[in-house]
Design a protein around this motif. Structure first.
Motif, short mmCIF file in Angstrom:
data_model
loop_
_atom_site.label_atom_id
_atom_site.label_comp_id
_atom_site.label_asym_id
_atom_site.label_seq_id
_atom_site.Cartn_x
_atom_site.Cartn_y
_atom_site.Cartn_z
N GLU A 172 0.71 -1.23 0.20
CA GLU A 172 0.00 0.01 -0.16
C GLU A 172 0.98 1.22 0.04
O GLU A 172 0.47 2.40 -0.50
CB GLU A 172 -0.84 -0.09 1.06
N ALA A 173 2.11 1.17 0.37
CA ALA A 173 2.98 2.34 0.75
C ALA A 173 3.82 2.44 -0.44
O ALA A 173 4.74 3.25 -0.47
CB ALA A 173 3.89 2.29 1.95
N ALA A 174 3.79 1.60 -1.54
CA ALA A 174 4.88 1.62 -2.49
C ALA A 174 4.45 2.62 -3.46
O ALA A 174 3.32 3.08 -3.81
CB ALA A 174 5.00 0.24 -3.35
N ASP A 175 5.71 2.67 -4.48
CA ASP A 175 5.36 3.59 -5.59
C ASP A 175 5.06 2.52 -6.93
O ASP A 175 4.35 2.97 -7.94
CB ASP A 175 6.63 4.27 -6.04
N ALA A 207 -4.77 1.04 -4.06
CA ALA A 207 -3.84 2.17 -3.39
C ALA A 207 -3.32 2.88 -4.45
O ALA A 207 -2.50 4.05 -3.90
CB ALA A 207 -2.71 1.33 -2.35
N GLY A 208 -3.54 2.90 -5.44
CA GLY A 208 -2.70 3.90 -6.67
C GLY A 208 -1.62 3.76 -6.69
O GLY A 208 -0.87 4.45 -7.29
N TYR A 225 -2.37 -9.30 -4.28
CA TYR A 225 -1.61 -8.24 -4.03
C TYR A 225 -1.73 -6.96 -4.79
O TYR A 225 -1.50 -5.93 -4.99
CB TYR A 225 -0.02 -8.30 -3.85
N VAL A 226 -1.74 -7.64 -6.34
CA VAL A 226 -1.96 -6.53 -7.53
C VAL A 226 -3.11 -5.75 -7.42
O VAL A 226 -3.06 -4.42 -7.59
CB VAL A 226 -1.88 -7.23 -9.01
N SER A 227 -4.17 -6.37 -6.86
CA SER A 227 -5.54 -5.54 -6.56
C SER A 227 -5.33 -4.53 -5.56
O SER A 227 -5.85 -3.54 -5.57
CB SER A 227 -6.54 -6.53 -6.40
#
Ligand code: OAD
Length: 233
Positions: free
Chosen positions: A165-168, A192-193, A185-187
């Motif tokens: 969730e915190a990734a770029d 999370a944009g 995890y891709v979803s």
């Protein structure tokens, strides 16, 4: 820049480690239910130990080495300004041999045993037998491979979820997208944009969800992608 990378069996295929879902639907000649469930272990511990012993021996045989995909992911993590969280479904140690540190093995590790008596894990390079004694508590007959079987809870789920969730970027490499929670995890990333990229030889079950894709062998596509990231900085 924060990058979460999820790897699957496809990244180790070019190192000679067989993937799980071959065209015949078998897992090295065994039905997956015969070797990768707690029920199978209770029913036939000798078969299950033998299956993992074979895989461990092969991994340690000297025939298996990290390939350029493993090596380039380790190099990427050393770049200034880039924070890599490396999550793998693989139970081999090829990311570590390539130089990656802190790998989150969500499905456990072939080179570890866990005692169902005392709960401790220990490093293991020899065969496990039903009579093997736990080096931590001294009890015999309670050691099992420290791998996650179907029906068991994968490791590090909270940590992985937070990192995604915190990734770029979320990058999935060599996984069929069939086994959850990893396949979800891709979803999580998309919701999370987070920008998402899939690197795979073929279409996977979740290909349609990714923003971008690179098709081809990981040993070629991963070095190309890593070079692009480094060049762009
Ligand atoms: P699979 O065997 O299901 O999928 C391997 C994926 O790698 C497929 O999508 C292939 O197209 C791709 N692939 C094969 N060779 C490749 C290459 N050279 N370069 C890039 N991609 C390639 O393996 P996983 O998705 O990892 O779990 O399987 C997930 C989980 O299912 C495993 O961790 C294991 C298994 O049951 C447990 O044991 C709990």
């Amino acid at each position: 820049m924060k990058i979460v990378i999820l790897t699957g069996a496809g990244i180790s295929a070019e190192s000679g480690v067989p993937t799980f879902r071959g065209p015949d639907g078998l897992w090295e000649g065994h039905r997956v239910e015969d070797v990768a469930t707690p029920e199978a272990f209770r029913r036939d511990p000798v078969l299950v130990q033998r299956f993992y012993n074979m895989r461990r021996r092969f991994l340690l045989s000297g025939a298996v080495h990290p390939n350029p995909a493993h090596l380039e992911l380790a190099r990427l993590a050393l770049q200034p300004g880039i924070e890599v969280t490396l999550v793998t479904q693989n139970i081999d140690d090829l990311h570590e041999r390539a130089g990656s540190a802190g790998v989150l093995h969500m499905h456990g590790e072939l080179l570890k045993a866990r005692c169902e008596g005392c709960g401790e894990t220990s490093g293991i390079r020899e065969d496990l037998e039903p009579a093997t004694i736990c080096p931590e508590c001294g009890e015999a007959g309670r050691l099992r491979p420290d791998v996650v079987w179907f029906g068991e809870m994968p490791y590090f789920l909270e940590e992985i979820g937070r990192a995604v969730e915190a990734a770029d970027w979320f990058v999935s490499i060599g996984t069929s997208g069939l086994v959850y929670p990893a396949a979800g995890y891709v979803s999580v990333a998309r919701d999370a944009g987070v920008r998402t990229l899939e690197i795979n030889l073929d279409e996977s079950a979740t290909s349609g969800i990714f923003d971008d894709s690179l098709r081809g062998p990981a040993g070629e596509q991963v070095p190309r992608w890593v070079a692009g990231i480094i060049a762009a900085r």
